[in-house]
Write a protein that holds these residues in place. Structure first.
Motif, PDB file in Angstrom:
ATOM      1  N   LEU A   1       4.827  11.854   4.125  1.00 29.56           N
ATOM      2  CA  LEU A   1       3.549  11.363   3.635  1.00 29.56           C
ATOM      3  C   LEU A   1       3.286  11.953   2.254  1.00 29.56           C
ATOM      4  CD1 LEU A   1       0.901   9.817   4.394  1.00 29.56           C
ATOM      5  CD2 LEU A   1       0.019  12.014   5.168  1.00 29.56           C
ATOM      6  N   SER A   2       2.796  11.144   1.333  1.00 27.00           N
ATOM      7  CA  SER A   2       2.443  11.642  -0.001  1.00 27.00           C
ATOM      8  C   SER A   2       1.166  12.458   0.114  1.00 27.00           C
ATOM      9  CB  SER A   2       2.230  10.498  -0.973  1.00 27.00           C
ATOM     10  OG  SER A   2       3.422   9.791  -1.168  1.00 27.00           O
TER      11      SER A   2
ATOM     12  N   ARG B   1      -1.246  14.484   8.739  1.00 24.76           N
ATOM     13  CA  ARG B   1      -0.560  13.721   9.783  1.00 24.76           C
ATOM     14  C   ARG B   1       0.168  14.634  10.768  1.00 24.76           C
ATOM     15  NH1 ARG B   1       3.447   9.272   7.772  1.00 24.76           N
ATOM     16  NH2 ARG B   1       1.524   8.114   7.439  1.00 24.76           N
TER      17      ARG B   1
ATOM     18  N   GLU C   1       5.313  15.625  -1.468  1.00 26.65           N
ATOM     19  CA  GLU C   1       5.579  14.787  -0.310  1.00 26.65           C
ATOM     20  C   GLU C   1       5.872  15.701   0.863  1.00 26.65           C
ATOM     21  OE1 GLU C   1       9.273  12.216   0.173  1.00 26.65           O
ATOM     22  OE2 GLU C   1       7.742  10.756  -0.403  1.00 26.65           O
TER      23      GLU C   1
ATOM     24  N   PHE D   1       0.830  -1.186   0.000  1.00 28.95           N
ATOM     25  CA  PHE D   1       0.000   0.000   0.000  1.00 28.95           C
ATOM     26  C   PHE D   1       0.867   1.239   0.000  1.00 28.95           C
ATOM     27  CE2 PHE D   1      -2.742  -3.179   1.994  1.00 28.95           C
ATOM     28  CZ  PHE D   1      -3.875  -3.041   1.206  1.00 28.95           C
ATOM     29  N   VAL D   2       0.372   2.275  -0.612  1.00 34.91           N
ATOM     30  CA  VAL D   2       1.033   3.565  -0.604  1.00 34.91           C
ATOM     31  C   VAL D   2       0.196   4.473   0.280  1.00 34.91           C
ATOM     32  CG1 VAL D   2       1.746   5.530  -2.001  1.00 34.91           C
ATOM     33  CG2 VAL D   2       1.908   3.221  -2.926  1.00 34.91           C
ATOM     34  N   GLU D   3       0.804   4.966   1.348  1.00 34.72           N
ATOM     35  CA  GLU D   3       0.080   5.860   2.236  1.00 34.72           C
ATOM     36  C   GLU D   3      -0.035   7.221   1.574  1.00 34.72           C
ATOM     37  OE1 GLU D   3       1.368   6.124   6.246  1.00 34.72           O
ATOM     38  OE2 GLU D   3       1.729   3.979   6.394  1.00 34.72           O
ATOM     39  N   MET D   4      -1.235   7.763   1.588  1.00 36.32           N
ATOM     40  CA  MET D   4      -1.489   9.077   1.003  1.00 36.32           C
ATOM     41  C   MET D   4      -2.299   9.899   1.966  1.00 36.32           C
ATOM     42  SD  MET D   4      -2.470   8.368  -2.910  1.00 36.32           S
ATOM     43  CE  MET D   4      -1.422   7.408  -3.943  1.00 36.32           C
ATOM     44  N   GLY D   5      -2.034  11.177   1.968  1.00 42.17           N
ATOM     45  CA  GLY D   5      -2.800  12.101   2.791  1.00 42.17           C
ATOM     46  C   GLY D   5      -3.520  13.097   1.910  1.00 42.17           C
TER      47      GLY D   5
END
Length: 113
Positions: free
Chosen positions: A73-74, A56, A67, A20-24
């Motif tokens: 975080l992306s 975050r 980023e 998984f790619v964490e994205m905000g």
């Protein structure tokens, strides 16, 4: 659109693990009801009045997609994600349709014979 099924050949093993790619999804740093609040941008170290809060760590980024320089975080907006989704599942290859002259067919694009 459902994701494509993972196929397994005789000599190939398919892993069930996912990456998984964490994205905000940041919110805009400018308040609509009050005067713009100056903040120090984590990207450029300059004072800015408009930017995006990292969900975050609450640092301010000057632009998205980017980023976060603090928590890595992306940061991405929902429209960016929607526009890039079609690259994940490409369309099937084009197949040439041969027309039979005995059939009364027309062009499916322009509806002309």
């Amino acid at each position: 659109v459902t994701p494509p099924v993972m196929k397994k050949s005789a000599d190939e093993q398919v892993s069930t693990k996912c990456s998984f790619v964490e994205m905000g999804f940041p919110s805009q740093a400018q308040n609509k009801n009050s005067a713009p609040q100056p903040a120090i941008c984590a990207d450029t170290a300059e004072v800015i009045t408009n930017g995006y809060y990292c969900p975050r760590c609450k640092s301010v980024a000057s632009e998205i997609p980017s980023e976060c320089r603090i928590c890595m975080l992306s940061l991405i907006a929902a429209p960016h994600l929607a526009r890039s989704y079609h690259h994940l599942f490409p369309v099937p290859r084009f197949s040439v349709k041969k027309l039979d002259s005995s059939l009364d067919e027309c062009c499916e694009a322009c509806v002309l014979p």
